[in-house]
Design a protein around this motif. Structure first.
Motif, mmCIF file in Angstrom:
data_model
loop_
_atom_site.group_PDB
_atom_site.id
_atom_site.type_symbol
_atom_site.label_atom_id
_atom_site.label_comp_id
_atom_site.label_asym_id
_atom_site.label_seq_id
_atom_site.Cartn_x
_atom_site.Cartn_y
_atom_site.Cartn_z
ATOM 1 N N THR B 463 0.871 -1.185 0.000
ATOM 2 C CA THR B 463 0.000 0.000 0.000
ATOM 3 C C THR B 463 0.904 1.230 0.000
ATOM 4 O O THR B 463 2.104 1.114 0.319
ATOM 5 C CB THR B 463 -0.882 0.030 1.258
ATOM 6 O OG1 THR B 463 -0.029 -0.084 2.406
ATOM 7 C CG2 THR B 463 -1.907 -1.091 1.272
ATOM 8 N N PRO B 464 0.369 2.397 -0.328
ATOM 9 C CA PRO B 464 1.224 3.594 -0.322
ATOM 10 C C PRO B 464 1.856 3.864 1.045
ATOM 11 O O PRO B 464 2.915 4.471 1.131
ATOM 12 C CB PRO B 464 0.257 4.719 -0.700
ATOM 13 C CG PRO B 464 -0.847 4.056 -1.421
ATOM 14 C CD PRO B 464 -0.977 2.693 -0.844
ATOM 15 N N GLY B 465 1.214 3.377 2.105
ATOM 16 C CA GLY B 465 1.736 3.682 3.445
ATOM 17 C C GLY B 465 2.721 2.671 3.980
ATOM 18 O O GLY B 465 3.142 2.777 5.134
ATOM 19 N N MET B 466 3.115 1.686 3.198
ATOM 20 C CA MET B 466 4.040 0.675 3.743
ATOM 21 C C MET B 466 5.446 1.270 3.912
ATOM 22 O O MET B 466 5.794 2.251 3.240
ATOM 23 C CB MET B 466 4.068 -0.569 2.856
ATOM 24 C CG MET B 466 4.838 -0.466 1.590
ATOM 25 S SD MET B 466 4.927 -2.092 0.819
ATOM 26 C CE MET B 466 5.658 -1.674 -0.733
ATOM 27 N N PRO B 467 6.231 0.704 4.823
ATOM 28 C CA PRO B 467 7.558 1.278 5.099
ATOM 29 C C PRO B 467 8.441 1.341 3.851
ATOM 30 O O PRO B 467 8.351 0.492 2.958
ATOM 31 C CB PRO B 467 8.158 0.314 6.125
ATOM 32 C CG PRO B 467 7.015 -0.415 6.700
ATOM 33 C CD PRO B 467 5.966 -0.471 5.660
ATOM 34 N N MET B 468 9.306 2.353 3.830
ATOM 35 C CA MET B 468 10.177 2.578 2.666
ATOM 36 C C MET B 468 11.114 1.388 2.426
ATOM 37 O O MET B 468 11.398 1.036 1.282
ATOM 38 C CB MET B 468 10.994 3.851 2.900
ATOM 39 C CG MET B 468 11.695 4.368 1.681
ATOM 40 S SD MET B 468 10.502 4.792 0.401
ATOM 41 C CE MET B 468 11.556 5.086 -0.979
ATOM 42 N N GLY B 469 11.581 0.782 3.527
ATOM 43 C CA GLY B 469 12.483 -0.365 3.394
ATOM 44 C C GLY B 469 11.828 -1.510 2.615
ATOM 45 O O GLY B 469 12.455 -2.137 1.771
ATOM 46 N N LEU B 470 10.548 -1.736 2.910
ATOM 47 C CA LEU B 470 9.834 -2.807 2.207
ATOM 48 C C LEU B 470 9.603 -2.445 0.741
ATOM 49 O O LEU B 470 9.687 -3.305 -0.134
ATOM 50 C CB LEU B 470 8.481 -3.052 2.871
ATOM 51 C CG LEU B 470 8.390 -4.185 3.893
ATOM 52 C CD1 LEU B 470 6.955 -4.393 4.314
ATOM 53 C CD2 LEU B 470 8.959 -5.472 3.341
ATOM 54 N N LYS B 471 9.310 -1.145 0.501
ATOM 55 C CA LYS B 471 9.112 -0.715 -0.888
ATOM 56 C C LYS B 471 10.375 -1.001 -1.710
ATOM 57 O O LYS B 471 10.309 -1.529 -2.817
ATOM 58 C CB LYS B 471 8.808 0.785 -0.948
ATOM 59 C CG LYS B 471 7.416 1.168 -0.526
ATOM 60 C CD LYS B 471 7.215 2.667 -0.670
ATOM 61 C CE LYS B 471 5.894 3.104 -0.064
ATOM 62 N NZ LYS B 471 5.706 4.551 -0.073
ATOM 63 N N VAL B 472 11.520 -0.639 -1.142
ATOM 64 C CA VAL B 472 12.790 -0.846 -1.855
ATOM 65 C C VAL B 472 13.040 -2.341 -2.052
ATOM 66 O O VAL B 472 13.446 -2.787 -3.135
ATOM 67 C CB VAL B 472 13.959 -0.183 -1.084
ATOM 68 C CG1 VAL B 472 15.294 -0.515 -1.728
ATOM 69 C CG2 VAL B 472 13.768 1.323 -1.035
ATOM 70 N N CYS B 473 12.766 -3.110 -0.997
ATOM 71 C CA CYS B 473 12.988 -4.567 -1.072
ATOM 72 C C CYS B 473 12.120 -5.188 -2.168
ATOM 73 O O CYS B 473 12.615 -5.942 -3.020
ATOM 74 C CB CYS B 473 12.681 -5.192 0.281
ATOM 75 S SG CYS B 473 12.827 -6.974 0.289
ATOM 76 N N TYR B 474 10.850 -4.861 -2.183
ATOM 77 C CA TYR B 474 9.944 -5.431 -3.191
ATOM 78 C C TYR B 474 10.310 -4.949 -4.594
ATOM 79 O O TYR B 474 10.186 -5.698 -5.568
ATOM 80 C CB TYR B 474 8.488 -5.070 -2.880
ATOM 81 C CG TYR B 474 7.931 -5.755 -1.642
ATOM 82 C CD1 TYR B 474 8.485 -6.921 -1.150
ATOM 83 C CD2 TYR B 474 6.832 -5.232 -0.956
ATOM 84 C CE1 TYR B 474 7.987 -7.543 -0.023
ATOM 85 C CE2 TYR B 474 6.319 -5.849 0.178
ATOM 86 C CZ TYR B 474 6.910 -6.997 0.633
ATOM 87 O OH TYR B 474 6.409 -7.623 1.756
ATOM 88 N N PHE B 475 10.743 -3.704 -4.683
ATOM 89 C CA PHE B 475 11.166 -3.147 -5.978
ATOM 90 C C PHE B 475 12.339 -3.968 -6.543
ATOM 91 O O PHE B 475 12.332 -4.378 -7.707
ATOM 92 C CB PHE B 475 11.575 -1.682 -5.765
ATOM 93 C CG PHE B 475 12.115 -0.995 -6.976
ATOM 94 C CD1 PHE B 475 11.259 -0.562 -7.974
ATOM 95 C CD2 PHE B 475 13.479 -0.767 -7.114
ATOM 96 C CE1 PHE B 475 11.758 0.081 -9.103
ATOM 97 C CE2 PHE B 475 13.981 -0.127 -8.231
ATOM 98 C CZ PHE B 475 13.115 0.300 -9.226
ATOM 99 N N ILE B 476 13.322 -4.223 -5.675
ATOM 100 C CA ILE B 476 14.487 -5.013 -6.117
ATOM 101 C C ILE B 476 14.059 -6.442 -6.445
ATOM 102 O O ILE B 476 14.510 -7.029 -7.435
ATOM 103 C CB ILE B 476 15.590 -5.003 -5.032
ATOM 104 C CG1 ILE B 476 16.128 -3.586 -4.866
ATOM 105 C CG2 ILE B 476 16.722 -5.948 -5.379
ATOM 106 C CD1 ILE B 476 17.030 -3.407 -3.675
ATOM 107 N N GLN B 477 13.176 -6.988 -5.625
ATOM 108 C CA GLN B 477 12.716 -8.368 -5.872
ATOM 109 C C GLN B 477 12.021 -8.499 -7.233
ATOM 110 O O GLN B 477 12.233 -9.471 -7.954
ATOM 111 C CB GLN B 477 11.751 -8.802 -4.772
ATOM 112 C CG GLN B 477 12.438 -9.250 -3.494
ATOM 113 C CD GLN B 477 11.443 -9.753 -2.475
ATOM 114 O OE1 GLN B 477 10.526 -9.044 -2.084
ATOM 115 N NE2 GLN B 477 11.613 -10.973 -2.048
#
Lengths: 94, 590
Positions: B463-477
């Motif tokens: 979701t837009p409110g999820m932590p930035m670390g997870l956003k980066v992790c999922y982006f790389i994944q």
């Protein structure tokens, strides 16, 4: 004769007897009017019937036929999945 | 030894990256025209601005001339890795300008999600997006499904270069079906185009007849649904996804289109040449069919035991459609995220995870670690067991059928295992990070597998409110999963080693090291007073013509002097005496 990987080999090792020389193959390729990039794939087809070899690509009719076959396959797979699920569901809930 | 990028490599990579960016800019003309035709003036401005910026930057990059035409293996691999990132950066501009995203990174996440066929979104709006933006999203999904590099080749931009074979394989394609790589891209494009066309017609008719849509509106929705189903993207115009339509007929057509996208497009071409029998002979088809049968049975048992989804009708609607969506890597859901996280049983969620992780065939639009790898792992295990039972001197050749008979070599088995292990590690990292941020373990695993396998089924963590670390992790994944890890790892390693070398050999570092007192240097090297004095009179390394650090004579000695010769001898014996990295890649600072 030097093979592509740099090792040495006798002509009889590399090709069976009666295989035309590189020059003959090249003439076959030229006769077919092929571009240099096509030569690697020309092979024996170019030697025997160069024009036919080039025309052995996929025609629109083949693509239409395969599309129809694929649609049938997918429909069958979907039906099989539904049938399997139905049987497994009934078996599990009984 | 890490090979680093040289200036010739950088010039080639920047030049061809520029060409890719120009292609993206040119493709933005399509949504711009759609915006003008549908009188969406604001989106027209966004696309005009994006087109201008993208094309300008692309042209500026392509002005950098490579020293020689063609690409080396290293250049082609790094170019592919960077192309996906750079193209996503430019594709995100219109989405960001739309104001539907909280930050530019959210728009970038969305672009990467569309390009990789994941279909997850961080859009911060519940309104339907403009028609032109929807068309652009579908275009991104189609481009990504076919492959950015493959699209560029199909358009004839880089098709005549040497090194296209590496570009092709670096993008996750392994089946070259024509004499040239460009032929493959054209045939994949033709088949994809046919399926999307047929699917669009079918979906449009269904939406007009059974759902009462107007023809124009139905065509737009039909195209978006069909394109996303064939390309296994899984996005729709409506924020609620495919559940918005609530049409059984549409779900059936979408399931068929998803299945066509998950099998190998190269195999379709092969069938056109060799006959339909090839479809069932191929190892990938057999593995996918077996995998589908297994997860279908598991899901049936899970649903039968779950009282909340007890009826057979719900099982077909909520169960099988989502299962086919998961197995094909599409990500269409008739579940809502909250239903997955709170209503569905763990067994149902587990089955979806199981369905997602394998993905489809190579040369398909699906993600995951691919059916052929699964098949080869099974063959390797069976072969190993059989070999153990054989006499010691017996030798067995294991074969499998994939575009003809092929021998299963130990190297092939090793590569297959390596990629599968990398996928599993990625699943684990994403899941552990999700749990560390406080999410439920099953949901975290589902989200991690969904991102890496480019599926898009979500339990509501993204979701837009999820932590930035997870956003980066999922982006790389998402990117790593799409490029099957090795390309991305090679790109990162090459850039990292080049940056590391630049830092190491920079004047700033040398001047800082030069001012460090001798006592501190001795302590750092673990030497006692008076020991290794020559170590500290070290000369600085310099680069030779091949780009490798060579040993310089200690300061105060002339090259060719007896002392310098003694240094070289000591170096050859592996002793200390010089700074910098040795030719063998080891650090000689002891």
């Amino acid at each position: 004769m030097t093979t592509r990987d740099g090792g040495g080999a006798e002509p009889s090792d590399a090709f069976p007897t009666g295989t035309p020389s590189t020059g003959q193959l090249a003439r076959g390729v030229r006769a077919a009017g092929m571009q240099p990039a096509d030569r690697a794939d020309a092979g024996a087809g170019a030697r025997r019937a160069p024009r036919r070899a080039r025309a052995r690509g996929v025609r629109p009719r083949d693509i239409a036929r395969v599309t129809l076959v694929i649609a049938c396959f997918m429909l069958l797979i979907l039906l099989a999945v539904f049938l399997l699920a139905f049987i497994a569901y009934l078996f599990a809930s009984s | 030894m890490w090979t680093r990028l040289r200036i010739e490599d950088v010039r080639s990579i920047v030049h061809y990256l520029g060409l890719f960016v120009v292609i993206v800019g040119v493709l933005m003309v399509v949504p711009l025209v759609v915006a003008l035709l549908s009188r969406e003036w604001n989106p027209a401005i966004w696309f005009a601005l994006s087109l201008g910026v993208t094309t300008s930057v692309g042209l500026a990059m392509s002005i950098v001339r490579p020293t020689e035409m063609g690409l080396t293996r290293k250049q082609a691999t790094i170019l592919t890795g960077l192309a996906w990132l750079v193209v996503a950066v430019f594709c995100a501009i219109p989405s960001y300008l739309s104001g539907n995203y909280l930050s530019y990174f959210d728009a970038l996440f969305n672009a990467a999600s569309s390009l990789t066929g994941t279909g997850m979104s961080l859009m911060n709006s519940f309104r339907p997006i403009p028609t032109s933006l929807s068309v652009w999203n579908s275009m991104m999904v189609i481009i990504g499904a076919q492959g950015i590099v493959l699209v560029a080749m199909g358009l004839g931009t880089i098709s005549n270069l040497s090194g296209t074979g590496t570009l092709f394989s670096a993008e996750g394609h392994s089946d070259k079906i024509g004499p040239q790589v460009a032929d493959t891209s054209r045939f994949v494009g033709i088949f994809m185009g046919i399926f999307i066309l047929v699917g669009t017609v079918a979906c449009t008719l269904i939406l007009i007849v059974s759902d009462g849509f107007t023809p124009g509106f139905a065509l737009l929705h039909g195209f978006t649904c069909a394109a996303n189903a064939v390309a296994t993207g899984g996005t729709t115009i409506m924020p609620t996804g495919v559940d918005y339509y609530r049409s059984t007929e549409l779900n059936l057509v979408l399931s068929l289109l998803e299945l066509t996208g998950t099998f190998s497009f190269a195999l379709y071409f092969y069938m056109a040449r060799k006959g339909p029998r090839e479809f069932l002979r191929d190892i990938e088809t057999r593995v996918i069919l077996c995998w589908m049968a297994v997860v279908t049975v598991v899901l049936s048992i899970a649903f039968a035991g779950d009282g909340r989804f007890g009826s057979l009708e719900i099982f077909f609607d909520k169960g099988l459609f989502n299962l086919i969506s998961a197995v094909t890597g599409t990500g269409y859901m008739t579940f809502t995220s909250s239903q997955i996280s709170s209503v569905a049983s763990s067994a149902v969620v587990f089955t979806l995870i199981l369905g997602m992780c394998m993905g489809g065939a190579t040369s398909s639009t699906a993600g995951g670690f691919k059916a052929i790898r699964m098949g080869l792992v099974v063959r390797s295990v069976v072969s190993e067991v059989r070999r153990t039972l054989m006499p010691a001197h017996a030798r067995e050749v294991d074969r499998f059928y994939h575009f003809g008979e092929q021998e299963l070599t130990p190297e092939m088995s090793r590569n297959v295992m390596l990629v599968i292990i990398l996928y599993l590690i990625s699943f684990a990292i994403g899941a552990v990070l999700g749990v560390a941020y406080g999410y439920d373990a099953v949901s975290a695993v589902l989200e991690s597998v969904s991102c890496t396998a480019n599926c898009g089924i979500s339990s509501g963590i993204v979701t837009p409110g999820m932590p930035m670390g997870l956003k980066v992790c999922y982006f790389i994944q998402m990117l790593a999963g799409r490029l099957e890890f090795i390309t991305l790892l090679t790109t990162l390693a090459s850039i990292g080693s080049s940056v590391g070398y630049a830092v190491e050999s920079s004047r700033l570092r040398r001047s800082i090291v030069g001012h460090v007192p001798v006592e501190i240097k001795r302590a750092w090297h673990g030497q006692r007073s008076g020991e290794g004095a020559r170590t500290l009179r070290q000369g600085h390394g310099r680069a030779d013509a091949a780009g490798e650090r060579v040993h310089a004579p200690a300061r105060g000695r002339r090259a060719g002097s007896p002392g310098a010769a003694a240094d070289r001898r000591q170096c050859a014996r592996g002793g200390i005496g010089f700074s910098g990295r040795t030719r063998g890649g080891g650090d000689d600072r002891r």
